[in-house]
Design a protein around this motif. Structure first.
Motif, PDB file in Angstrom:
ATOM      1  N   ILE B 222       0.827  -1.209   0.000  1.00 23.63           N
ATOM      2  CA  ILE B 222       0.000   0.000   0.000  1.00 23.63           C
ATOM      3  C   ILE B 222       0.863   1.262   0.000  1.00 23.63           C
ATOM      4  N   ASN B 223       2.082   1.178   0.538  1.00 18.20           N
ATOM      5  CA  ASN B 223       2.955   2.349   0.460  1.00 18.20           C
ATOM      6  C   ASN B 223       3.401   2.630  -0.968  1.00 18.20           C
ATOM      7  N   ALA B 224       3.423   1.571  -1.771  1.00 16.13           N
ATOM      8  CA  ALA B 224       3.852   1.759  -3.156  1.00 16.13           C
ATOM      9  C   ALA B 224       2.925   2.698  -3.915  1.00 16.13           C
ATOM     10  N   THR B 225       1.726   2.916  -3.394  1.00 18.56           N
ATOM     11  CA  THR B 225       0.778   3.777  -4.099  1.00 18.56           C
ATOM     12  C   THR B 225       0.918   5.238  -3.685  1.00 18.56           C
ATOM     13  N   LEU B 226       1.781   5.513  -2.730  1.00 24.12           N
ATOM     14  CA  LEU B 226       1.920   6.889  -2.257  1.00 24.12           C
ATOM     15  C   LEU B 226       3.047   7.592  -2.983  1.00 24.12           C
ATOM     16  N   ARG B 227       2.876   8.885  -3.223  1.00 28.01           N
ATOM     17  CA  ARG B 227       3.959   9.695  -3.748  1.00 28.01           C
ATOM     18  C   ARG B 227       4.902  10.002  -2.600  1.00 28.01           C
ATOM     19  N   PRO B 228       6.186  10.236  -2.897  1.00 25.97           N
ATOM     20  CA  PRO B 228       7.121  10.526  -1.805  1.00 25.97           C
ATOM     21  C   PRO B 228       6.639  11.712  -0.961  1.00 25.97           C
ATOM     22  N   GLY B 229       6.711  11.521   0.344  1.00 25.01           N
ATOM     23  CA  GLY B 229       6.343  12.609   1.249  1.00 25.01           C
ATOM     24  C   GLY B 229       4.855  12.811   1.416  1.00 25.01           C
ATOM     25  N   LYS B 230       4.044  12.051   0.674  1.00 25.67           N
ATOM     26  CA  LYS B 230       2.584  12.225   0.756  1.00 25.67           C
ATOM     27  C   LYS B 230       2.000  11.245   1.764  1.00 25.67           C
ATOM     28  N   ARG B 231       0.846  11.600   2.293  1.00 20.17           N
ATOM     29  CA  ARG B 231       0.132  10.700   3.191  1.00 20.17           C
ATOM     30  C   ARG B 231      -1.117  10.187   2.495  1.00 20.17           C
ATOM     31  N   GLY B 232      -1.585   9.055   2.958  1.00 20.60           N
ATOM     32  CA  GLY B 232      -2.815   8.514   2.403  1.00 20.60           C
ATOM     33  C   GLY B 232      -3.845   8.336   3.504  1.00 20.60           C
ATOM     34  N   TYR B 233      -5.053   8.008   3.108  1.00 16.21           N
ATOM     35  CA  TYR B 233      -6.116   7.791   4.087  1.00 16.21           C
ATOM     36  C   TYR B 233      -6.642   6.368   3.981  1.00 16.21           C
ATOM     37  N   ILE B 234      -6.837   5.744   5.124  1.00 20.26           N
ATOM     38  CA  ILE B 234      -7.531   4.459   5.149  1.00 20.26           C
ATOM     39  C   ILE B 234      -8.928   4.735   5.672  1.00 20.26           C
ATOM     40  N   ILE B 235      -9.942   4.453   4.859  1.00 20.30           N
ATOM     41  CA  ILE B 235     -11.313   4.632   5.335  1.00 20.30           C
ATOM     42  C   ILE B 235     -11.847   3.273   5.762  1.00 20.30           C
ATOM     43  N   ASP B 236     -12.017   3.123   7.075  1.00 16.52           N
ATOM     44  CA  ASP B 236     -12.534   1.879   7.625  1.00 16.52           C
ATOM     45  C   ASP B 236     -14.038   2.057   7.793  1.00 16.52           C
ATOM     46  N   THR B 237     -14.835   1.183   7.176  1.00 15.32           N
ATOM     47  CA  THR B 237     -16.294   1.390   7.193  1.00 15.32           C
ATOM     48  C   THR B 237     -16.932   0.855   8.477  1.00 15.32           C
ATOM     49  N   ARG B 238     -16.090   0.580   9.476  1.00 12.64           N
ATOM     50  CA  ARG B 238     -16.649   0.176  10.777  1.00 12.64           C
ATOM     51  C   ARG B 238     -16.323   1.260  11.796  1.00 12.64           C
ATOM     52  N   SER B 239     -17.032   1.275  12.913  1.00  6.43           N
ATOM     53  CA  SER B 239     -16.662   2.198  13.975  1.00  6.43           C
ATOM     54  C   SER B 239     -15.382   1.678  14.611  1.00  6.43           C
ATOM     55  N   LEU B 240     -14.663   2.557  15.293  1.00  4.46           N
ATOM     56  CA  LEU B 240     -13.399   2.169  15.928  1.00  4.46           C
ATOM     57  C   LEU B 240     -13.639   0.990  16.880  1.00  4.46           C
ATOM     58  N   ASN B 241     -14.736   1.073  17.591  1.00  8.30           N
ATOM     59  CA  ASN B 241     -15.094   0.048  18.550  1.00  8.30           C
ATOM     60  C   ASN B 241     -15.209  -1.327  17.899  1.00  8.30           C
ATOM     61  N   VAL B 242     -15.961  -1.375  16.808  1.00  8.83           N
ATOM     62  CA  VAL B 242     -16.180  -2.639  16.092  1.00  8.83           C
ATOM     63  C   VAL B 242     -14.850  -3.143  15.545  1.00  8.83           C
ATOM     64  N   ALA B 243     -14.036  -2.219  15.019  1.00  9.01           N
ATOM     65  CA  ALA B 243     -12.747  -2.608  14.443  1.00  9.01           C
ATOM     66  C   ALA B 243     -11.862  -3.216  15.534  1.00  9.01           C
ATOM     67  N   GLN B 244     -11.906  -2.624  16.719  1.00  2.88           N
ATOM     68  CA  GLN B 244     -11.087  -3.148  17.811  1.00  2.88           C
ATOM     69  C   GLN B 244     -11.562  -4.527  18.249  1.00  2.88           C
ATOM     70  N   GLN B 245     -12.900  -4.669  18.291  1.00  4.20           N
ATOM     71  CA  GLN B 245     -13.447  -5.968  18.682  1.00  4.20           C
ATOM     72  C   GLN B 245     -13.071  -7.053  17.674  1.00  4.20           C
TER      73      GLN B 245
END
Lengths: 574, 586
Positions: B222-245
């Motif tokens: 997934i880092n291969a898709t980033l330009r140098p020095g750029k950041r990307g976003y991961i959109i998780d379609t669950r709430s943080l709580n559900v993701a942790q569970q």
């Protein structure tokens, strides 16, 4: 009173105007007797500015002020520092909430200016005297004063009826407004009832509003009458003339319906205060139906709550829907449409005549009779016919516009007699136009314009509460008519529905709750950009325009002419 | 198994059909292997109703004396009632319908028996192939490659045979990444934003588990898709709580320490039975006959349907915003990556990419992001809002996507080439169809069922001009901009075209629509006529000019030459004259 006295600060420089959905502009703010102007000068001071805002002060419903930068405040020294330095860095924000539901913000440098401007607007917008209103000062060049005031004479409406039946006559019993102060000078009544009997019947009805003809249904000769409640009182008073008046409407053996826009309970209670209903015993051929419709303060509160919910940008879906529900506006729309359908059904399906009244007969009564006519009568669905209907059933019928539309949904002032009955009517017509997109000659734009003008206008059409007041104020002599302006060819085009095609049938709307929608064009007009929807409409209009036969033909003719020309020349040369 | 065994009474006479807003009609009812057919024999008004058994969601029977009544509730939300004389006939018919509408085996479905009556111009099974898509992509960037790693469906059973991945990642690394993702759904390219070269990828959740397992190859991919020095976003379609569970069950999410260049945003989108129940409640509210405004609004609210629409649209707008406004790449995933993930990636593309707003583009989007991406249509659309049987995997995920598209279409009425009917048609076919397109849960199952060989593709039918004309939006004008829909609750509306379709009289709206189409068609015809006339005019003018020139030359020649050649020139002129007159006739 002089307007100048109310204006404490007439101009302020570098005021920032912002409004949802538009970029903020800076300019000079001016207050005149009737308008708030903001003009920006893009090319420096020497160039004439463009006017960014031209707001009728009557349109302002509420003024809110907030003073900022209090951090600059330093306690005054005892030896008295000049006031100006103390306020130099301060500024204030004025939020103007308008009757047409628009919200504007003005950022004004200088606390004192801000406070002055706010209080000037407040004072000017709450001038209550009709004669001080803008229509009396407005003199556009394109219109003549007398134009548009006599477009829809009742005589003309009566002639149409007279051509089909001789059972009705035009009475001028009210020519000097003595019989009923809220009726127009001429009314249509049964031919068999003379003016004396009318006078007596008037005394038996609240505010003198005796039963008059509202609509004649040419299909089967049934009629719709409207009046106010009978003054039976606790002693069950009767009035022979009133009974006779209603009796002559029905043929031998026919029965009629009285649609009372109050609940049976409320109608009964009204007897305590001198009002009441038509008792079965004295009106044996009339069947009474009670269809309670909301009026007065609860209706105004419903409007206020709805607008509040629409403007709340922070709410989530659940809260939005429950607030939409709890404001009950859509229930009122549904109830009004259902009752109008009932009245229309009685006439068209049951072939029975109908009398509609509530208490005063100036609010819900008119809502029902006017709507029923839009449903029944195709001529009320044309642009001109609809204007005639408004003139007859709202303006001349004595709906107290001045009282009902004094304040809109934002006002903090104590509510007096405000109620959005006319808006409710427009909303119901909008629901009809949505369900029958072909059958109304006018579009949403007309309904919006009517709403705007009922609450604040350049024109005199919606001024005052009834014809008597309009006479006293010389409205027709000294103000312009809205209809004159609307019906100018260039203006008129904007209000037409491009999809209109004449529909001679009765249009029965669905009144299921699932069919009633929130009128977004009105309630979201200033909140959400309608750019894309407007573009879609413009496209439809363009397409329809391009298809009109004359245009097509002339284009075709031109082309074929130029085609035949070179052909002819080649022929000749050979 | 023979269908005939299931049909106890194939035919009943004097059956009365009731539908809302239509007069009741009497006629004959026939049952075939796949259809319920009702035909009225009336001469003046012969009418036939063909209903696919697979469209039937539930069936109820009632008796009054010997007259039986069957109420059939369909997956497209329609409700019809049949009055059948004779108790036995009625019972037989009801049980036959019940049996035929609940056949479990895919290969017994109608698409395997359907023989089209139309000529196939373009085989829908051969449209929208990944190679075409990749060709478009490789014309603007060379950072991606087409990998055939999943040719035998051996790496990821729910992925198509070919996927687009970063060029710098080889198949070996992909295999390792696949082991680190739920259901082996490793990150693949979903959308490339030409304007700024940012991308949207999708995957399933990483299998970090409770021990915080990591996978270097996954990070590298997934880092291969980033330009140098750029950041990307991961959109998780669950709430943080559900993701942790989810960690407790072996799943999890990308931790900041291992993915320092990525910012994670949690956007909770509901799934499974919560959505299904929402649909059931909504449809119940829409069918409510109590005529009470408060009740309607509170039921509408309680169904939560519009809340789900809003959540999905909001997440899609967020993804689009990250890409277009922030200039950042995005990875979208939830748990399995087959439901809410696809809603978000496909809606974001509609917002960003004008191509997805054309008919072919939208079809291609449905194929790419739903069918090939492995949305389990067969499981999700097995039952609709009326079914009484116990729910397993049903969820109106695709319907919600269509609803969101409709919301955008409503807000941008000129920006879409297709109309509401197109979306409704897709909804119907996802739940019951004569075409094989929506059968199976992924490409693997489809290839095992040999769908391309044995069934007809929906696209073969839709993309013929007769059908297409029904689905075209007359107001369409290509809009190359990004379209940002409003997601305020006040802006979202109930989709009447689907949910109130059968319980509101739509005659006038239909007429209005028809009229509009007529106007536009007429307009086009006239435009064509004007163009033809213009062309003709231009042609005549050139001929005219030619003759003029010719005459001048002739005069010049005549004066310089002797009279002998004049006769020759006359013939030339006469020829030119014939030329003109033939052209005139033409």
């Amino acid at each position: 009173m002089e307007f100048a006295e109310l204006i404490k600060t007439a101009t302020v420089e570098s005021v920032l105007l912002s409004c949802v959905g538009l970029p903020a502009v800076k300019g000079t703010l001016c207050i005149t007797s009737h308008h708030l102007l903001l003009s920006s000068c893009p090319g420096g001071d020497s160039q004439p500015g463009t006017v960014e805002l031209w707001l009728l002060i009557r349109n302002v419903d509420a003024v809110e002020k907030r003073v900022q930068n209090l951090g600059w405040y330093q306690p005054p020294r005892t030896n008295g520092s000049p006031r100006d330095t103390r306020l130099a860095g301060s500024s204030g924000t004025i939020t103007l909430r308008c009757k047409d539901l628009k919200v504007l913000q003005l950022e004004i440098p200088g606390m004192e200016e801000c406070l002055n401007i706010a209080s000037s607007i407040e004072a000017l917008s709450s001038v209550d005297s009709v004669m001080m209103m803008y229509p009396f000062f407005y003199r556009p060049q394109s219109l003549k004063l007398e134009e548009g005031w006599n477009l829809f004479p009742l005589e003309q409406y009566f002639q149409q009826i007279a051509s089909q039946t001789s059972r009705w006559r035009l009475s001028d019993v009210n020519r000097d407004f003595t019989t009923c102060p809220t009726y127009p000078p001429a009314v249509i009544v049964p031919a068999a009832v003379d003016d004396d009997a009318l006078r007596k019947a008037a005394r038996f009805r609240q505010g003198g509003r005796f039963p008059v003809l509202s609509y004649y249904h040419p299909k089967n000769g049934t009629v719709m009458l409207r009046s106010s409640q009978p003054l039976t009182g606790p002693n069950r008073k009767r009035c022979r003339e009133d009974e006779m008046l209603l009796g002559t409407v029905l043929d031998e053996g026919e029965r009629g319906f009285i649609i009372d826009t109050r609940s049976a309970q409320a109608a009964k209670q009204a007897r305590m205060t001198g009002g009441g209903t038509e008792p079965k015993s004295s009106y044996p051929r009339w069947r009474r139906l009670h269809r309670p419709l909301e009026r007065g303060r609860p209706l105004q509160e419903s409007f206020i709550k709805l607008v509040e919910a629409c403007n709340d940008t922070s709410i989530n879906m659940d809260r939005w829907l429950s607030r939409l529900e709890s404001c009950r506006w859509l229930s009122h729309v549904k109830a009004a449409l259902s009752t109008a359908c009932l009245a229309a059904q009685c006439m068209d399906r049951e072939e029975a005549s109908v009398l509609v009244h509530g208490a005063e007969g100036t609010d819900t009564t008119l809502l029902v009779t006017a709507l029923a006519q839009v449903i029944l009568d195709p001529s009320c669905r044309t642009l001109v016919g609809f204007q005639g209907l408004l003139e007859r059933e709202w303006i001349e019928a004595g709906h107290p516009f001045h009282l009902r539309c004094a304040r809109s949904a934002y006002s903090h002032a104590r509510l007096k007699q405000e109620a959005p009955l006319f808006l409710l009517f427009l909303d119901c017509v909008w629901q009809l136009s949505r369900q029958f997109p072909f059958s109304l000659e006018f579009g949403e734009h007309l309904l919006l314009t009517l709403f705007d003008n009922a609450y604040a206008s350049d024109y005199g059409t919606f001024l005052c509460n009834n014809e008597k007041e309009r006479c006293l104020c010389k409205v027709k002599e000294t103000t312009h008519s809205l209809w004159a302006w609307l019906n100018q060819p260039g203006e008129k085009k904007k209000y037409l529905n491009p999809l209109y095609s004449h529909n001679a049938l009765v249009i029965w709307p669905s009144v299921e709750p699932q069919s009633i929608q929130l009128w977004q064009g009105l309630f979201f007009r200033w909140i959400r950009s309608s750019q894309y929807l407007d573009e879609a409409w413009a496209e439809i209009e363009r397409l329809v325009e391009g298809n009109k036969p004359p245009v097509k033909e002339s284009a075709g003719n031109r082309l074929s002419q130029s085609l035949s020309d070179p052909a002819a020349r080649t022929e000749n040369e050979r | 198994m023979e269908f005939a065994e299931l049909i106890k009474t194939p035919r009943a006479d004097n059956v009365v059909l009731h539908r809302p807003f239509y007069l009741a009609v009497e006629g004959t009812l026939c049952l075939t292997g796949h259809h319920l057919i009702f035909s009225s024999r009336r001469q003046d008004n012969a009418e036939e109703l063909w209903l696919l058994h697979s469209n039937i969601d539930s069936i109820e029977k009632r008796f009054v004396g010997s007259l039986g009544t069957i109420i059939i509730k369909c997956k497209d939300l329609r409700i019809i009632q049949l009055d059948i004389p004779g108790m036995e006939e009625c019972l037989n018919i009801a049980s036959s319908i019940e049996a035929l509408s609940t056949l479990d085996s895919v290969t017994l479905m109608y698409p395997f028996f359907y023989r089209p009556m139309f000529e196939i111009v373009e085989d829908g099974w051969r449209c929208f192939l990944p190679d075409e898509e990749f060709e478009l992509l490789s014309s603007v960037t060379d950072e991606w490659r087409l990998s055939c790693i999943n040719k035998e469906f051996s790496v990821c059973p729910s992925y198509p045979p070919v996927v687009i991945v970063p060029k710098s990642i080889d198949d070996e690394a992909l295999r390792k990444v696949a082991m680190f993702r739920h259901g082996s759904r490793f990150p693949v390219l979903s959308y490339y934003h030409k304007k700024n070269g940012m991308v949207m990828m999708r995957s399933s959740q990483p299998l970090t588990g409770t021990n915080g397992r990591r996978c270097k190859e996954d990070e590298k991919l997934i880092n291969a898709t980033l330009r140098p020095g750029k950041r990307g976003y991961i959109i998780d379609t669950r709430s943080l709580n559900v993701a942790q569970q989810a960690r407790a069950k072996g799943g999890g999410f990308e931790q900041e320490v291992h993915y320092p260049q990525w910012r994670r945003i949690h956007k909770c989108i509901e799934r499974f039975n919560i959505l299904q129940e929402s649909l059931i409640k909504l449809v119940e509210a829409c069918n409510d006959q109590s005529h009470n405004m408060d009740r309607w609004l509170s039921k509408l609210e309680a169904s939560n349907w519009l809340t789900h629409v809003k959540e999905i649209l909001t997440a899609a707008c967020l993804a689009a915003q990250c890409i277009d406004r922030e200039g950042a790449s995005v990875l979208v995933h939830g748990t399995e990556g087959t439901d809410s993930t696809l809603q978000v990636t496909s809606l974001a593309q509609i917002i960003l990419d004008p191509r997805c707003r054309t008919i072919r583009g939208f079809e291609s989007l449905v194929v790419r992001e739903w069918l090939q991406a492995g949305h389990p249509f067969q499981q999700r659309c097995a039952q609709s809002a009326y079914s009484n049987s116990k729910q397993k995997w049903e969820a109106p995920v695709f319907l919600l996507f269509l609803d969101c598209v409709w919301q955008i279409l409503r807000q941008f009425p000129c920006s879409f080439e297709f109309n509401e009917q197109f979306l409704i048609m897709l909804f119907e076919h996802a739940y019951a169809s004569q075409f094989g397109t929506f059968l199976g849960n992924n490409e693997n199952e489809r290839s095992k069922l040999k769908l391309p060989q044995k069934t007809m593709s929906l696209w073969s039918w839709v993309n013929r001009s007769e059908e297409l004309s029904k689905f075209q939006n007359p107001l369409f004008e290509a809009n190359s901009l990004v379209i940002w829909p409003s997601v305020a609750p006040q802006s979202l509306q109930l989709w009447e075209g689907v949910f109130l379709r059968w319980n509101r009289p739509s005659k006038f709206l239909d007429e209005a629509h028809e009229e509009m189409i007529n106007i536009i068609k007429y307009n086009k015809e006239l435009q064509a006529k004007v163009n033809a006339l213009r062309r003709q005019l231009a042609q005549l003018q050139t001929v005219d000019r030619m003759q003029e020139n010719l005459r001048h030359t002739q005069l010049g020649i005549v004066s310089s030459l002797g009279s002998s050649s004049v006769s020759k020139l006359h013939t030339v002129l006469a020829e030119a004259g014939t030329l003109t007159s033939t052209q005139l006739c033409g």
